[in-house]
Design a protein around this motif. Structure first.
Motif: not given
Lengths: 508, 542
Positions: A216, A221, A275, A281-284
């Motif tokens: 991350s 991003w 995603w 795990g990247l999706m916030t």
């Protein structure tokens, strides 16, 4: 990198089917080009049943084994070689695509047969060839495990889909196709930029490897934001939907059905891959809420606009804009639980159910609208009085599909919406419930206004321009019944959609 | 399969088979002649099926059916009414060109209506509820006139709103279910301890309350009843509305004492009971008067259920459903009377008026009628305290409303003259008789004790005096009542009309925004904004 499980997967006998699922339609396109003329239709009609059988075979293989299938082309492991992989969602999409392709082909025979005595007619040739090309592209997307391969497949999808819009060659459909093409190309550039960034950062585009190594960090991003924006544009999520209504409404009915039911879902599928598989795990929470907010806006905006349309095909096209919005409500509901196996959440099943049931329902609605336009010579909604008694099967198919979109039981749309509602309630994100139900009410508004018109007694005798063959009406009904039968799927997380994911099944 | 299971299946299957049989054009006429046969298995189920047998359909059909003591009575009388109305409808359709279309909607509505009484799990119940709600649209808007379509529109719009509320309630019920069971009895048992208890109750009461016409969700009832064809009004008021009653009875946790919810529901019910009377008195169309009486009576049922919840008294379910069962027959018979007077000319008017007077005032509790027993049944809930005062007021009001109805009935509402036919008169006579006799037969089994307890002088006086007061008021105020301002049918429906221009403006704005978004510069800008938004959302989260 290669664990024992992956070896076992790769050596399974059924796995070469994955290659065939892509090779078959590609071969069809090539043979049609070589032989030319009338053979395009024959090849398509010969290949489509084989492809249908292949898709079902892959589906049952995956279902029985309850694990993902992979096939490494030429034995070269990634990052050097190309690997195909089919998990649960790929299997479902393969089958849905094959079913809709087959029914569309049956429907399209009447409109796209080469006239007797003519060696080659442009429209039929282009249509059947592109139909196979769209299929090849979609299957490649569903089976690809590499972001660059996905890029190639997306391009193929765009270039096959755009000409379908302007098959009739009218100025307005050409304009619509051009708009579609330009927007899709801009979207491709964004996606490609993102892939370049990722390759620069990690030296690989293989989804399985990225899942292990992706960090991350700002470059990631930016890459993901660019790629997602591009994919959203291709999926026509509000406010990037501007190209969709004229393109989908202008295309011939069989093409509209494919475009609305399947083509936009291809890029949505890639968003999910990106995603949840490449960058788990990247999706916030913020990103998920952003996507769902756009989805919610699409639901409301698209439905209100559908209500205001004077033409049936435009209404159906705006309904697609709205229904696509529902797909994105899945993200915050999946993330919200915070559990590792987010897809065990009912939202995962609800989202896919929405995708599949909308695919069948929308294909049926576009074909129904097409038959009605063919019979009456126009598609003004106010002029449809009496069509309910003139073309009862078509109108019933339209009604069944419309009820499914509204979320009235029984039907896939009801399952989808109640699963999403369940997730929204369980996650405490009640605001999405309001969107889901408001969308349902607005959908009811436009579906009922059309149906009420269709069942009104006409002022005079309703004169039909042509007789509609019952076979084509039956195809439309079959699609609508598929949407209805999805209602038989039990209301809980569906096992098949979970195959090949979760902590124990790393994307290999 | 046991005979109970066969009966339960046949209850739903027979109407559906007839529906399929009505598809080929050559059979349509035959099916529309036989509509009365479709509810017979339901009647047999009510009479013969064993309690609490749960029938589960094999996968993938996740339908479960059952019957219990409470729903049995309602199912029986509702089936009886549908049979009578079926005879009436077949006669009514004899000279209509589109009898096939009518028959299809009729059978669909019937299937859903019967289904709500015998489905055992929430998904099947929802399916049946949606079926009866939505299919009734086809019956209400059947004659295709502008007014009928408007009534149909209001009906369907509110109906879908109710469906949405029920769905929210059911989703919460399912989430609260401890072991994933979707059986109604399991989810309701878990409801009092559910984390979503209050929102669940609110949505359920909204969804079911809309069906029974709790104010302000009542506007569809008068609109639909005054526009629907005669046999449709009969089943709407008598049977379809009861889907909401059965919903309230089966989904509200009567054992758990929830005073706040119970009192709120009771207050809403009593308000509706008086509101229906008040507005009904201003109506001139006899069907509209009866429709307002329906929502008033359903208000009483809701109040009884509400008091039951407040006290945590499960027997309120049986009492309320007995009251509702009497209403099924009495209101059905009154609607039939309107049809008989309007269409079958040579029937002696006085006979119709006398029978209607007995049944109508019976709703207010006239001694020796079924209505008196119905009132006695809900006495444990509504007989005492402040609630008792309001219940008595509603009985007085109902007397006045029914006398007003008789006055409206003497004015011919239609010039249609059909030949006197048994198919129109017999259903009316049969249901009228049943509405008096059946409550006597069933009272002891519901209430325990004996019917003769109701014949003590005190009991007779107690049910008689509100009727006398109502009749006296009706007579004393007759001039004033005659000159009441005439509210439009559907009273506050006019308010919704006010909202239409605003909604049109709003959607116009949406269309303008859309036109802007379609320009290339705007499109490219939105693409940029979406990219930035996603980038920011990722940065913010990490």
């Amino acid at each position: 990198m290669l664990d024992a499980g992956a070896v076992a997967e790769a050596s399974s006998a059924g796995n070469s089917l994955l290659v065939l699922a892509i090779a078959l339609p590609v071969a069809g396109v090539l043979i049609a080009f070589v032989l030319g003329g009338r053979s395009a239709e024959r090849i398509a009609l010969a290949f489509i049943p084989i492809g249908l059988a292949l898709s079902f075979a892959i589906f049952f293989d995956i279902w029985r084994e309850a694990k993902a299938l992979t096939y490494v082309l030429g034995g070269w492991q990634p990052p050097l070689g190309v690997r195909l992989r089919a998990d649960g969602i790929s299997a479902v999409m393969l089958v849905v695509t094959a079913l809709i392709m087959s029914l569309t082909a049956l429907f399209a025979r009447a409109g796209f047969s080469t006239p007797n005595g003519v060696v080659e007619a442009r429209r039929p040739f282009v249509f059947w060839t592109l139909l196979l090309a769209v299929w090849a592209a979609l299957n490649s997307i569903f089976l690809a495990s590499d972001l660059f391969n996905i890029y190639v497949a997306l391009e193929l999808l765009t270039f096959a889909a755009v000409p379908l819009v302007c098959l009739d060659g009218r100025a307005e459909t050409l304009a619509a196709a051009l708009r579609y093409l330009l927007f899709a190309l801009v979207a491709s550039i964004l996606y490609l930029l993102g892939t370049a960034l990722i390759y620069g950062a990690y030296g690989t585009l293989d989804i399985g490897l990225l899942a292990e190594h992706a960090r991350s960090e700002p470059a990631t991003w930016l890459a993901i934001a660019l790629m997602t924006a591009g994919l959203l544009a291709k999926t026509a999520l509000f406010p990037l939907h501007l190209w969709l209504p004229p393109a989908h409404a202008g295309a011939p009915p069989a093409a509209s059905a494919i475009l609305s039911a399947l083509v936009v879902k291809g890029s949505f599928f890639v968003i999910v891959r990106l995603w949840f598989d490449a960058m788990p795990g990247l999706m916030t929470a913020a990103a998920a809420q952003t996507l769902a907010t756009l989805g919610a806006a699409a639901v409301l905006f698209g439905s209100v606009l559908a209500l205001r349309q004077a033409r049936l095909k435009m209404l159906v096209a705006y309904s697609t804009v709205a229904q696509i919005g529902y797909l994105f409500l899945m993200f915050p509901l999946l993330i919200g639980s915070g559990a590792v196996d987010a897809w065990n959440n009912v939202a995962w099943t609800g989202g896919w159910m929405q995708l599949v049931s909308h695919a069948f329902a929308k294909a049926a609605m576009f074909m129904a609208a097409g038959l009605i336009a063919e019979a009456t010579g126009h598609d003004r909604i106010t002029g449809l009085a009496g069509i309910g008694t003139a073309l009862p099967i078509t109108v019933i198919a339209f009604a069944i599909s419309g009820l499914s979109l509204m979320g009235i039981p029984p039907g896939g749309g009801f399952q989808a919406k109640s699963l999403l509602l369940t997730a929204a309630t369980a996650e405490g994100q009640w605001w999405w419930s309001i969107i889901i139900l408001a969308g349902g009410l607005l959908t009811a508004g436009y579906v009922f206004s059309v149906l009420a018109q269709m069942f009104t007694k006409p002022d005079g005798e309703l004169a039909l321009l042509t007789r509609i063959s019952w076979r084509r009406e039956a195809v439309v009904l079959a699609l609508a019944l598929c949407a209805l039968l999805l209602g038989l799927v039990p209301l809980r997380p569906l096992d098949v959609l979970l195959i090949g994911r979760g902590p124990e099944a790393v994307f290999q | 399969m046991s005979s109970t299971e066969n009966l339960l299946v046949a209850t739903l299957l027979v109407p559906l088979i007839m529906l399929i049989a009505s598809v080929p054009p050559q059979w349509r006429r035959r099916v529309s002649d036989l509509l009365a046969l479709a509810p017979i298995p339901a009647l047999m189920t009510a009479l013969l099926a064993q309690d609490n047998t749960i029938l589960t359909f094999p996968a993938p059909f996740s339908i479960t059916l059952t019957i219990d003591q409470t729903s049995r009575i309602l199912l029986g009388v509702v089936a009886l009414l549908w049979i009578a109305a079926g005879v009436y409808a077949s006669t009514y359709l004899r000279d209509k060109s589109e009898s096939g279309r009518f028959a299809s909607w009729w059978l669909l509505t019937l299937t859903g209506n019967l289904g709500v009484f015998i489905t055992a799990d929430i998904v099947s119940f929802y399916l049946a509820f949606a079926l009866v709600s939505l299919s009734a649209y086809g019956l209400i808007a059947f004659d295709g006139s502008e007014r009928a379509r408007r009534a149909g529109f209001v009906y369907i719009a509110l109906g879908i709103l109710g469906e949405a509320a029920l769905l929210l309630g059911f989703v919460r019920l399912a989430l609260g279910s401890p072991d994933g069971s979707l059986l109604i009895r399991d989810v309701v048992a878990a409801l009092p301890d559910s984390a979503w208890r209050d929102s669940t109750l609110a949505f359920l009461i909204f969804g079911c309350g809309l069906k029974i016409g709790l104010v302000p969700l009542h506007v569809w009832i008068p609109l639909a009843h005054s526009e629907a064809p005669m046999p449709v009004s009969v089943v709407l008021s008598g049977a379809v509305v009861k889907a909401g009653v059965v919903g309230l009875i089966r989904f509200l946790p009567l054992e758990a004492a929830l005073p706040d919810w119970g009192n709120a529901l009771a207050a809403l019910g009593l308000f509706t009971a008086l509101y229906g009377v008040g507005v009904g008195l201003t109506q001139t169309n006899p069907k509209s008067v009866l429709a307002y009486s329906t929502l008033s009576q359903m208000g009483v049922v809701a109040a009884a259920i509400g008091m039951g919840i407040a006290a945590g008294d499960a027997s309120a379910a049986a009492h309320a459903s007995f009251y509702a069962a009497h209403h099924v027959l009495a209101k059905g018979a009154l609607f039939f009377a309107v049809g008989v007077i309007a269409t079958a000319a040579p029937v002696p008017r006085t006979a119709v008026l006398i029978i209607s007077a007995i049944l109508g005032v019976g709703l207010a509790g006239l001694p020796f009628t079924g209505g008196a027993l119905a009132k006695a049944a809900v006495k444990p809930e509504l007989g005492y305290g402040v609630v008792g005062v309001f219940a008595t007021l509603s009985a007085i009001g109902t007397t006045m409303l029914m006398l007003h109805f008789l006055r409206c009935l003497t004015v011919p509402i239609s010039n249609v003259r059909q030949k006197l036919s048994a198919g129109l008169v017999l259903p009316w006579l049969a249901v009228s008789a049943a509405s008096v006799v059946l409550p006597w037969m069933l009272f002891a089994s519901v209430m325990g004790g004996s019917v003769t307890d109701q014949h003590s002088l005190y009991a007779l006086w107690e049910s008689l005096w509100p009727v006398l007061v109502g009749a006296g008021l009706s007579f004393a105020l007759r001039d004033w009542l005659q000159n009441l301002p005439r509210l439009p049918i559907g009273d506050i429906a006019a308010l919704f009309k006010e909202m239409i221009p605003a909604a049109t403006r709003l959607s116009g704005t949406v269309e303008q925004i859309e036109a802007r978004l379609r320009d290339w510069p705007a499109a490219v800008l939105s693409l940029l904004i979406v990219t930035v938004m996603l980038g920011v959302a990722l940065v913010v989260g990490h």
